[in-house]
Design a protein around this motif. Structure first.
Motif, PDB file in Angstrom:
ATOM      1  N   LEU A  28      -6.416  30.733  -3.931  1.00  0.00           N
ATOM      2  CA  LEU A  28      -6.720  31.489  -2.722  1.00  0.00           C
ATOM      3  C   LEU A  28      -6.404  32.964  -2.921  1.00  0.00           C
ATOM      4  O   LEU A  28      -5.616  33.309  -3.812  1.00  0.00           O
ATOM      5  N   PRO A  29      -6.964  33.842  -2.096  1.00  0.00           N
ATOM      6  CA  PRO A  29      -6.647  35.272  -2.207  1.00  0.00           C
ATOM      7  C   PRO A  29      -5.156  35.571  -2.012  1.00  0.00           C
ATOM      8  O   PRO A  29      -4.636  36.512  -2.596  1.00  0.00           O
ATOM      9  N   ILE A  30      -4.465  34.740  -1.244  1.00  0.00           N
ATOM     10  CA  ILE A  30      -3.044  34.976  -0.960  1.00  0.00           C
ATOM     11  C   ILE A  30      -2.112  34.227  -1.903  1.00  0.00           C
ATOM     12  O   ILE A  30      -0.904  34.367  -1.827  1.00  0.00           O
ATOM     13  N   GLY A  31      -2.662  33.385  -2.780  1.00  0.00           N
ATOM     14  CA  GLY A  31      -1.841  32.583  -3.682  1.00  0.00           C
ATOM     15  C   GLY A  31      -2.550  31.290  -4.029  1.00  0.00           C
ATOM     16  O   GLY A  31      -3.726  31.304  -4.362  1.00  0.00           O
ATOM     17  N   SER A  32      -1.840  30.169  -3.892  1.00  0.00           N
ATOM     18  CA  SER A  32      -2.420  28.862  -4.211  1.00  0.00           C
ATOM     19  C   SER A  32      -1.896  27.806  -3.248  1.00  0.00           C
ATOM     20  O   SER A  32      -0.786  27.924  -2.720  1.00  0.00           O
ATOM     21  N   ALA A  33      -2.701  26.784  -3.065  1.00  0.00           N
ATOM     22  CA  ALA A  33      -2.303  25.634  -2.262  1.00  0.00           C
ATOM     23  C   ALA A  33      -2.306  24.412  -3.175  1.00  0.00           C
ATOM     24  O   ALA A  33      -3.139  24.306  -4.075  1.00  0.00           O
ATOM     25  N   VAL A  34      -1.384  23.499  -2.935  1.00  0.00           N
ATOM     26  CA  VAL A  34      -1.256  22.294  -3.751  1.00  0.00           C
ATOM     27  C   VAL A  34      -1.187  21.094  -2.818  1.00  0.00           C
ATOM     28  O   VAL A  34      -0.534  21.143  -1.771  1.00  0.00           O
ATOM     29  N   ARG A  35      -1.864  20.007  -3.201  1.00  0.00           N
ATOM     30  CA  ARG A  35      -1.786  18.779  -2.407  1.00  0.00           C
ATOM     31  C   ARG A  35      -1.844  17.562  -3.324  1.00  0.00           C
ATOM     32  O   ARG A  35      -2.313  17.638  -4.465  1.00  0.00           O
ATOM     33  N   THR A  37      -3.418  14.193  -4.398  1.00  0.00           N
ATOM     34  CA  THR A  37      -4.741  13.581  -4.320  1.00  0.00           C
ATOM     35  C   THR A  37      -4.728  12.284  -3.522  1.00  0.00           C
ATOM     36  O   THR A  37      -5.663  11.999  -2.789  1.00  0.00           O
ATOM     37  N   GLN A  38      -3.672  11.497  -3.667  1.00  0.00           N
ATOM     38  CA  GLN A  38      -3.605  10.210  -2.991  1.00  0.00           C
ATOM     39  C   GLN A  38      -3.263  10.321  -1.505  1.00  0.00           C
ATOM     40  O   GLN A  38      -3.437   9.360  -0.759  1.00  0.00           O
ATOM     41  N   HIS A  39      -2.771  11.482  -1.076  1.00  0.00           N
ATOM     42  CA  HIS A  39      -2.352  11.647   0.322  1.00  0.00           C
ATOM     43  C   HIS A  39      -2.841  12.980   0.885  1.00  0.00           C
ATOM     44  O   HIS A  39      -2.072  13.751   1.449  1.00  0.00           O
ATOM     45  N   ARG A  40      -4.109  13.221   0.751  1.00  0.00           N
ATOM     46  CA  ARG A  40      -4.690  14.483   1.226  1.00  0.00           C
ATOM     47  C   ARG A  40      -4.443  14.708   2.710  1.00  0.00           C
ATOM     48  O   ARG A  40      -4.301  15.846   3.157  1.00  0.00           O
ATOM     49  N   GLU A  41      -4.391  13.633   3.466  1.00  0.00           N
ATOM     50  CA  GLU A  41      -4.213  13.738   4.911  1.00  0.00           C
ATOM     51  C   GLU A  41      -2.857  14.324   5.304  1.00  0.00           C
ATOM     52  O   GLU A  41      -2.668  14.766   6.432  1.00  0.00           O
ATOM     53  N   LEU A  42      -1.921  14.370   4.371  1.00  0.00           N
ATOM     54  CA  LEU A  42      -0.592  14.921   4.662  1.00  0.00           C
ATOM     55  C   LEU A  42      -0.561  16.447   4.548  1.00  0.00           C
ATOM     56  O   LEU A  42       0.469  17.062   4.816  1.00  0.00           O
ATOM     57  N   GLY A  43      -1.670  17.038   4.140  1.00  0.00           N
ATOM     58  CA  GLY A  43      -1.733  18.492   4.076  1.00  0.00           C
ATOM     59  C   GLY A  43      -1.427  19.037   2.692  1.00  0.00           C
ATOM     60  O   GLY A  43      -1.552  18.332   1.691  1.00  0.00           O
ATOM     61  N   HIS A  44      -1.006  20.283   2.660  1.00  0.00           N
ATOM     62  CA  HIS A  44      -0.793  20.978   1.394  1.00  0.00           C
ATOM     63  C   HIS A  44       0.415  21.904   1.495  1.00  0.00           C
ATOM     64  O   HIS A  44       0.891  22.193   2.584  1.00  0.00           O
ATOM     65  N   LEU A  45       0.870  22.339   0.348  1.00  0.00           N
ATOM     66  CA  LEU A  45       1.922  23.343   0.275  1.00  0.00           C
ATOM     67  C   LEU A  45       1.279  24.649  -0.156  1.00  0.00           C
ATOM     68  O   LEU A  45       0.430  24.662  -1.047  1.00  0.00           O
ATOM     69  N   LEU A  46       1.676  25.733   0.471  1.00  0.00           N
ATOM     70  CA  LEU A  46       1.135  27.045   0.163  1.00  0.00           C
ATOM     71  C   LEU A  46       2.158  27.862  -0.608  1.00  0.00           C
ATOM     72  O   LEU A  46       3.342  27.868  -0.251  1.00  0.00           O
ATOM     73  N   PHE A  47       1.718  28.519  -1.669  1.00  0.00           N
ATOM     74  CA  PHE A  47       2.590  29.355  -2.489  1.00  0.00           C
ATOM     75  C   PHE A  47       1.982  30.759  -2.583  1.00  0.00           C
ATOM     76  O   PHE A  47       0.777  30.888  -2.812  1.00  0.00           O
ATOM     77  N   GLY A  48       2.811  31.773  -2.448  1.00  0.00           N
ATOM     78  CA  GLY A  48       2.358  33.143  -2.634  1.00  0.00           C
ATOM     79  C   GLY A  48       1.970  33.375  -4.081  1.00  0.00           C
ATOM     80  O   GLY A  48       2.348  32.609  -4.976  1.00  0.00           O
ATOM     81  N   ALA A  49       1.227  34.442  -4.331  1.00  0.00           N
ATOM     82  CA  ALA A  49       0.729  34.720  -5.679  1.00  0.00           C
ATOM     83  C   ALA A  49       1.855  34.868  -6.702  1.00  0.00           C
ATOM     84  O   ALA A  49       1.769  34.325  -7.807  1.00  0.00           O
ATOM     85  N   LYS A  50       2.923  35.571  -6.351  1.00  0.00           N
ATOM     86  CA  LYS A  50       4.036  35.756  -7.288  1.00  0.00           C
ATOM     87  C   LYS A  50       4.764  34.439  -7.544  1.00  0.00           C
ATOM     88  O   LYS A  50       5.144  34.148  -8.683  1.00  0.00           O
ATOM     89  N   GLU A  51       4.962  33.654  -6.499  1.00  0.00           N
ATOM     90  CA  GLU A  51       5.624  32.349  -6.662  1.00  0.00           C
ATOM     91  C   GLU A  51       4.797  31.437  -7.564  1.00  0.00           C
ATOM     92  O   GLU A  51       5.336  30.771  -8.442  1.00  0.00           O
ATOM     93  N   TRP A  52       3.500  31.408  -7.331  1.00  0.00           N
ATOM     94  CA  TRP A  52       2.623  30.541  -8.107  1.00  0.00           C
ATOM     95  C   TRP A  52       2.578  30.970  -9.575  1.00  0.00           C
ATOM     96  O   TRP A  52       2.627  30.134 -10.479  1.00  0.00           O
ATOM     97  N   ALA A  53       2.492  32.266  -9.816  1.00  0.00           N
ATOM     98  CA  ALA A  53       2.459  32.767 -11.194  1.00  0.00           C
ATOM     99  C   ALA A  53       3.745  32.407 -11.932  1.00  0.00           C
ATOM    100  O   ALA A  53       3.706  32.003 -13.102  1.00  0.00           O
TER     101      ALA A  53
END
Length: 63
Positions: A28-35, A37-53
């Motif tokens: 994403l422009p603001i970083g990355s999201a992670v989820r 695969t087996q539990h997509r309905e539970l949502g995702h975690l969002l990480f800022g660009a610096k955290e993800w890098a």
């Protein structure tokens, strides 16, 4: 929580190719999201660009 379309997610290259332990990542422009695969309905975690890098660098280092 931010709404991210399913089409934005891709299977992580670090996921097991044949197992059920897959993680999906959306770049994403603001970083990355992670989820889970087996539990997509539970949502995702969002990480800022610096955290993800920093996380990716550490995974590659320990690889």
């Amino acid at each position: 929580m931010h709404s991210i379309p399913d089409s934005a997610f891709r299977k992580s290259s670090y996921s097991h190719p044949r197992g059920n332990d897959c993680v999906e990542v959306a770049d994403l422009p603001i970083g990355s999201a992670v989820r889970d695969t087996q539990h997509r309905e539970l949502g995702h975690l969002l990480f800022g660009a610096k955290e993800w890098a920093a996380f990716v660098a550490e995974v590659k280092h320990d690889g």
